[in-house]
Design an enzyme around this catalytic site. Structure first.
Site, PDB file in Angstrom:
ATOM      1  N   PHE A 279       0.849  -1.195   0.000  1.00  0.00           N
ATOM      2  CA  PHE A 279       0.000   0.000   0.000  1.00  0.00           C
ATOM      3  C   PHE A 279       0.878   1.236   0.000  1.00  0.00           C
ATOM      4  O   PHE A 279       1.804   1.352   0.829  1.00  0.00           O
ATOM      5  CB  PHE A 279      -0.899   0.013   1.246  1.00  0.00           C
ATOM      6  CG  PHE A 279      -1.644   1.317   1.429  1.00  0.00           C
ATOM      7  CD1 PHE A 279      -2.863   1.530   0.791  1.00  0.00           C
ATOM      8  CD2 PHE A 279      -1.126   2.336   2.214  1.00  0.00           C
ATOM      9  CE1 PHE A 279      -3.539   2.736   0.944  1.00  0.00           C
ATOM     10  CE2 PHE A 279      -1.797   3.540   2.371  1.00  0.00           C
ATOM     11  CZ  PHE A 279      -3.008   3.729   1.734  1.00  0.00           C
ATOM     12  N   ASP A 365     -27.444 -21.218  -9.467  1.00  0.00           N
ATOM     13  CA  ASP A 365     -26.036 -20.943  -9.133  1.00  0.00           C
ATOM     14  C   ASP A 365     -25.188 -20.951 -10.405  1.00  0.00           C
ATOM     15  O   ASP A 365     -25.697 -20.783 -11.525  1.00  0.00           O
ATOM     16  CB  ASP A 365     -25.559 -21.978  -8.085  1.00  0.00           C
ATOM     17  CG  ASP A 365     -24.503 -21.414  -7.144  1.00  0.00           C
ATOM     18  OD1 ASP A 365     -23.336 -21.333  -7.569  1.00  0.00           O
ATOM     19  OD2 ASP A 365     -24.826 -21.037  -6.003  1.00  0.00           O
ATOM     20  N   ARG A 442      -8.415 -21.388  -9.079  1.00  0.00           N
ATOM     21  CA  ARG A 442      -9.627 -22.035  -9.632  1.00  0.00           C
ATOM     22  C   ARG A 442      -9.687 -21.812 -11.148  1.00  0.00           C
ATOM     23  O   ARG A 442     -10.742 -21.548 -11.717  1.00  0.00           O
ATOM     24  CB  ARG A 442     -10.896 -21.491  -8.977  1.00  0.00           C
ATOM     25  CG  ARG A 442     -12.036 -22.504  -8.991  1.00  0.00           C
ATOM     26  CD  ARG A 442     -13.380 -21.885  -8.659  1.00  0.00           C
ATOM     27  NE  ARG A 442     -14.414 -22.901  -8.536  1.00  0.00           N
ATOM     28  CZ  ARG A 442     -15.703 -22.665  -8.621  1.00  0.00           C
ATOM     29  NH1 ARG A 442     -16.156 -21.456  -8.804  1.00  0.00           N
ATOM     30  NH2 ARG A 442     -16.562 -23.635  -8.495  1.00  0.00           N
ATOM     31  N   LYS A 475     -26.567 -13.743  -5.807  1.00  0.00           N
ATOM     32  CA  LYS A 475     -25.472 -14.257  -4.974  1.00  0.00           C
ATOM     33  C   LYS A 475     -24.189 -13.797  -5.656  1.00  0.00           C
ATOM     34  O   LYS A 475     -23.878 -14.222  -6.765  1.00  0.00           O
ATOM     35  CB  LYS A 475     -25.537 -15.784  -4.918  1.00  0.00           C
ATOM     36  CG  LYS A 475     -24.398 -16.445  -4.161  1.00  0.00           C
ATOM     37  CD  LYS A 475     -24.655 -17.952  -4.079  1.00  0.00           C
ATOM     38  CE  LYS A 475     -23.481 -18.724  -3.508  1.00  0.00           C
ATOM     39  NZ  LYS A 475     -23.696 -20.183  -3.616  1.00  0.00           N
ATOM     40  N   TRP A 476     -23.447 -12.927  -4.986  1.00  0.00           N
ATOM     41  CA  TRP A 476     -22.245 -12.303  -5.568  1.00  0.00           C
ATOM     42  C   TRP A 476     -21.025 -13.050  -5.036  1.00  0.00           C
ATOM     43  O   TRP A 476     -20.663 -12.909  -3.881  1.00  0.00           O
ATOM     44  CB  TRP A 476     -22.201 -10.822  -5.180  1.00  0.00           C
ATOM     45  CG  TRP A 476     -21.057 -10.043  -5.763  1.00  0.00           C
ATOM     46  CD1 TRP A 476     -19.726 -10.313  -5.619  1.00  0.00           C
ATOM     47  CD2 TRP A 476     -21.134  -8.863  -6.566  1.00  0.00           C
ATOM     48  NE1 TRP A 476     -18.976  -9.372  -6.286  1.00  0.00           N
ATOM     49  CE2 TRP A 476     -19.816  -8.459  -6.879  1.00  0.00           C
ATOM     50  CE3 TRP A 476     -22.193  -8.087  -7.052  1.00  0.00           C
ATOM     51  CZ2 TRP A 476     -19.525  -7.332  -7.634  1.00  0.00           C
ATOM     52  CZ3 TRP A 476     -21.893  -6.954  -7.796  1.00  0.00           C
ATOM     53  CH2 TRP A 476     -20.574  -6.595  -8.085  1.00  0.00           C
ATOM     54  N   ASP A 477     -20.392 -13.810  -5.910  1.00  0.00           N
ATOM     55  CA  ASP A 477     -19.319 -14.706  -5.482  1.00  0.00           C
ATOM     56  C   ASP A 477     -17.938 -14.134  -5.851  1.00  0.00           C
ATOM     57  O   ASP A 477     -17.821 -13.211  -6.677  1.00  0.00           O
ATOM     58  CB  ASP A 477     -19.531 -16.062  -6.176  1.00  0.00           C
ATOM     59  CG  ASP A 477     -18.978 -17.230  -5.389  1.00  0.00           C
ATOM     60  OD1 ASP A 477     -18.189 -16.997  -4.456  1.00  0.00           O
ATOM     61  OD2 ASP A 477     -19.309 -18.388  -5.720  1.00  0.00           O
ATOM     62  N   ASN A 479     -14.075 -16.185  -6.168  1.00  0.00           N
ATOM     63  CA  ASN A 479     -13.518 -17.508  -5.879  1.00  0.00           C
ATOM     64  C   ASN A 479     -12.016 -17.688  -6.018  1.00  0.00           C
ATOM     65  O   ASN A 479     -11.567 -18.756  -6.425  1.00  0.00           O
ATOM     66  CB  ASN A 479     -14.243 -18.539  -6.740  1.00  0.00           C
ATOM     67  CG  ASN A 479     -15.611 -18.841  -6.177  1.00  0.00           C
ATOM     68  OD1 ASN A 479     -15.735 -19.188  -5.007  1.00  0.00           O
ATOM     69  ND2 ASN A 479     -16.635 -18.684  -6.976  1.00  0.00           N
ATOM     70  N   SER A 526     -17.712 -15.705  -1.017  1.00  0.00           N
ATOM     71  CA  SER A 526     -16.373 -15.773  -1.589  1.00  0.00           C
ATOM     72  C   SER A 526     -15.858 -17.166  -1.281  1.00  0.00           C
ATOM     73  O   SER A 526     -15.278 -17.401  -0.223  1.00  0.00           O
ATOM     74  CB  SER A 526     -15.471 -14.699  -0.967  1.00  0.00           C
ATOM     75  OG  SER A 526     -14.144 -14.896  -1.395  1.00  0.00           O
ATOM     76  N   ASP A 533     -17.456  -9.871   5.901  1.00  0.00           N
ATOM     77  CA  ASP A 533     -16.999  -8.684   6.622  1.00  0.00           C
ATOM     78  C   ASP A 533     -18.061  -7.600   6.595  1.00  0.00           C
ATOM     79  O   ASP A 533     -19.045  -7.687   5.853  1.00  0.00           O
ATOM     80  CB  ASP A 533     -15.674  -8.180   6.027  1.00  0.00           C
ATOM     81  CG  ASP A 533     -15.785  -7.880   4.549  1.00  0.00           C
ATOM     82  OD1 ASP A 533     -16.586  -7.013   4.179  1.00  0.00           O
ATOM     83  OD2 ASP A 533     -15.069  -8.535   3.748  1.00  0.00           O
ATOM     84  N   GLU A 613     -38.775 -37.427   4.270  1.00  0.00           N
ATOM     85  CA  GLU A 613     -37.954 -36.211   4.269  1.00  0.00           C
ATOM     86  C   GLU A 613     -38.767 -35.010   3.777  1.00  0.00           C
ATOM     87  O   GLU A 613     -38.640 -33.907   4.289  1.00  0.00           O
ATOM     88  CB  GLU A 613     -36.717 -36.412   3.382  1.00  0.00           C
ATOM     89  CG  GLU A 613     -35.675 -37.316   4.026  1.00  0.00           C
ATOM     90  CD  GLU A 613     -34.556 -37.747   3.066  1.00  0.00           C
ATOM     91  OE1 GLU A 613     -33.460 -38.047   3.549  1.00  0.00           O
ATOM     92  OE2 GLU A 613     -34.803 -37.803   1.834  1.00  0.00           O
TER      93      GLU A 613
END
Ligand code: DGJ
Length: 731
Positions: A279, A365, A442, A475-477, A479, A526, A533, A613
């Site tokens: 930084f 997904d 990945r 859904k914000w991924d 990876n 993630s 967070d 079930e």
């Protein structure tokens, strides 16, 4: 008034309902930190500072031969590098002449109604807050600093941030700009942090502070699976129900740093902020750098009280939008049901079952776009794969809506696969150091979100999909970790800005999204909980907690997460058994017991469920809807720790009016000829009577709290129970 300034003594006291925070301007305009702890009434704690010659500790030039005045010893509010305080510092400035020192002294202050906000960055909000801005200056260079404080009196929360302003006539570099320093005039403290890895996030770890630096952080471009920015300090004997403790967190989703130490005079210091590694921020004359915000909570009543305060503060003052209050839909996600191997028809068959079982939303997904039939390709091509779906996105969504279900979609906007159309057209959009092949993770690369044009282009593609159909959830991924950080859009001397500019780009995208689609429910992700967070929670009220859906492993993951984050933020699903990550077999009910301690859903092939079930799912869905308020808005109690060898891991939710309590326990250890398993409840009204739902059994709150609940003898491994107690008589 939560912010008090004693003009004569030059003492600032920030007061919340149960805590106080004190600073004082002393001779030569040095700003000391005096206290953060139990609430104080009118006082000046500077008498605790012992002025004596401290040997090898230097003295600012102005004090001349007064050897008792040393920054090497004083507790400080925002310690600067290079001027005689050798403990962890908050700020380093490389001046136009190349020197590396800054000496911030007090200049003025102002108090404002309402809590400050930060442009382009997430922050706690609230009209009921108050703001204190303390302006500091380096009289030799003209560098300025604003220390920003937000005080929420009722919520017992204080926030902090800093704004560094180049008041010189040249270019300076901010080499380190942390958000928080907490100095203590004591050393007998433990440090608690939450470490982990992919599929095992936020493991609880506690160790005494020592005369050495203990530090955690992330250099991965995200807050990370490996360490979470929520950390605690506490008295040596503090526990769930007693003792002083301090919880701090950073409202930030990128690399962070937190460090605690005990100094030569047995005083503790904790500093926290944006990761100083890699930084370095260039500031031209008049330009400013804004740090992310840190949040602090204090309790003198142990971890449970600290967590309750943090949970409430996050819920009331950080989480925003429609889905903060509105009941979130119970969802079925197709990931662990099909992975990449689905068709439109298969999704509709899952949706049909979901509707029949009372589930409210189908989430599609990974794998619906471009040539994404495996995780080797396709990222960046956000065009619907109509061949695979057998229809347009709108046709699919309309069919799902027609069944009475909402529809949600997975995206991973920050990534690009080399095997994609986008990469063919814009290979330079990927983060890579020129001349190096770089790392893949990945099998994918990260897009340079520090560049506005890249963010804008991806945003346009994603918004086109969102505009094309009635998509009510995203859904914000994310990876992989970021490596080989470099941006082609910045000159060599500004490469130290890329990591933070990336996060600002991400926040700009997310803010545009929540503004443009105010009804959209966002779930952060993630690789599970690698970006769990407060920064993400400002945009997405829930985050997929972990890729580990094994109910037994989740006990620890959710236990650790609960210290700093509200239950409503924890995405948690019932998955198949044997579990896909651990291959463990667990009872269906136990998977629901654990998943209900969060924002609830299913992630398995509903078409494969047995009739038995299916009837369980129907009941679980109804149960979750019934207990939604107490789970999502009640106080959460960790009743036993999964680390301390208890045979059952137990927790409860108690409504704020103490009228309802949902108690849950999972057996983690079987025993022949077993001892009685008794768990004592917490937070009930001692004199009130509570009926155990579904029975005629009535207990007083005191019986349940001081005597306890007797668990049945388990009939199988990992058996679990959910007991709902409702008050029947006022105290
Ligand atoms: C990682 C996530 O955590 C999973 O739930 C799933 O969405 C996959 N990514 C899809 O690639």
């Amino acid at each position: 008034m939560a912010i008090l300034f004693n003009q004569d003594k030059k003492v600032f006291t920030l007061q919340t309902k149960n805590s106080a925070y004190q600073m004082k301007v002393i001779d030569y305009d040095v700003l000391l930190h005096l206290y953060y702890g139990r609430r104080l009434e009118d006082c000046d704690l500077s008498y605790l500072i012992q002025n004596t010659d401290r040997g090898f500790c230097g003295n600012p030039y102005e004090v001349q031969h007064d050897r008792t005045f040393s920054l090497d010893y004083f507790p400080q509010e925002y310690p600067c590098f290079g001027i005689g305080d050798y403990r962890g510092d908050c700020v380093r400035i490389i001046n136009p002449d190349g020197s590396n020192a800054v000496d911030y002294r007090y200049r003025s202050y102002r108090i404002e109604k309402g809590k400050y906000s930060l442009e382009g960055m997430p922050a706690f909000y609230g009209e009921d807050g108050e703001t204190l801005i303390i302006t500091m200056e380096d009289k030799d260079t003209g560098m300025l600093l604003e220390l920003q404080y937000g005080v929420f009196e009722e919520a017992d929360v204080i926030t902090r941030a800093a704004r560094i302003i180049n008041g010189t006539k040249g270019t300076v570099y901010v080499d380190r700009a942390l958000s928080l320093c907490l100095d203590f005039m004591r050393a007998d403290l433990d440090w608690i942090h939450f470490y982990g890895k992919h599929a095992m996030e936020r493991e609880f770890e506690r160790a005494p502070l020592t005369h050495s630096k203990q530090a955690i952080g992330s250099l991965r471009g995200t807050s990370s699976h490996q360490q979470n920015p929520f950390v605690m300090l506490c008295e040596r004997n503090a526990g769930e129900d007693w003792g002083e403790c301090w919880g701090v967190n950073l409202v930030y989703s990128g690399g962070f740093y937190a460090e605690a130490e005990v100094d030569q005079f047995n005083q503790a210091r904790l500093v926290m902020g944006i990761s100083p590694d890699n930084f370095c921020w260039q500031l031209g004359p008049g330009e400013a750098f804004q740090t992310p915000e840190a949040v602090m909570v204090y309790s003198d009543q142990g971890f449970a009280d600290l967590s309750h305060k943090m949970h409430r503060a996050v819920f009331d003052h950080l989480i925003r939008g429609k889905w903060k209050e509105e009941r979130r839909p119970i969802l079925i996600n197709n990931w662990e049901a099909t992975y990449f191997n689905f068709t439109g028809d298969k999704l509709l068959r899952i949706a049909e079952d979901a509707k029949d079982l009372g589930i409210e939303m189908l989430v599609l997904d990974d794998g619906w776009f471009g040539n994404r039939d495996s995780d080797f390709r396709g990222l960046g091509d956000w065009q619907v794969n109509e061949k695979k779906l057998g229809s347009t996105m709108k046709e699919l969504v309309d069919k799902v809506n027609g069944m009475g279900l909402k529809f949600g979609l997975w995206v991973e906007p920050e990534m690009i696969s080399e095997d994609s159309q986008l990469y063919k057209e814009h290979p330079d959009w990927a983060i890579r150091i020129p001349g190096r092949p770089g790392n893949i993770g990945r099998s994918q690369l990260v897009l340079d979100f520090s560049r506005e044009d890249v963010v804008d282009a991806v945003q346009e593609m994603i918004f086109q999909v969102l505009d094309s159909a009635n998509i009510e959830y995203i859904k914000w991924d994310f990876n992989r970790s970021i490596t080989n950080l470099y941006s082609g859009a910045l000159p060599p001397e500004r490469q130290g800005e890329v990591a933070h500019r990336y996060v600002l780009g991400l926040y700009r995208f997310l803010e545009n999204m929540v503004q443009r689609y105010p009804d959209l429910l966002l779930e952060g992700c993630s690789g599970g909980g690698g970006r769990f967070d407060l920064g993400m929670l400002y945009y997405s009220p829930q985050i997929w907690c972990s890729d580990d859906t094994d109910a037994v492993e989740r006990l620890k993951i959710q236990y650790g997460t609960s210290f700093g984050y509200p239950i409503s933020s924890v995405g948690s699903h019932v998955s198949a058994s044997p579990n896909h990550q651990t291959f463990r077999t667990t009872p269906f009910e136990t998977r629901a017991t654990v998943a209900m301690a969060g924002s609830f859903g299913y992630e398995l092939d509903l078409n494969l469920l047995t009739e038995r079930e299916r009837s369980k799912v129907r009941r679980q869905v109804e149960e979750y809807k019934t207990y939604y308020d107490v789970i999502q808005r009640g106080d959460y109690y960790r009743l036993t720790s999964p680390y301390e060898g208890s045979r059952a891991c137990a927790w409860s939710f108690v409504s704020r009016d103490q009228k309802e309590c949902l108690f849950c326990a999972v057996v983690v250890k079987l025993q022949a000829n077993p001892d009685a398993m008794i768990v004592r409840l917490k937070g009930l009204c001692p004199n009130a009577k509570y009926r155990l739902e579904g029975t005629e059994q009535v207990y007083t709150g005191s019986a349940l709290m001081y005597g306890g609940v007797l668990l049945p003898v388990p009939g199988k491994e990992y058996e679990s129970w959910r007991y709902y107690f409702r008050q029947i008589e006022e105290a």
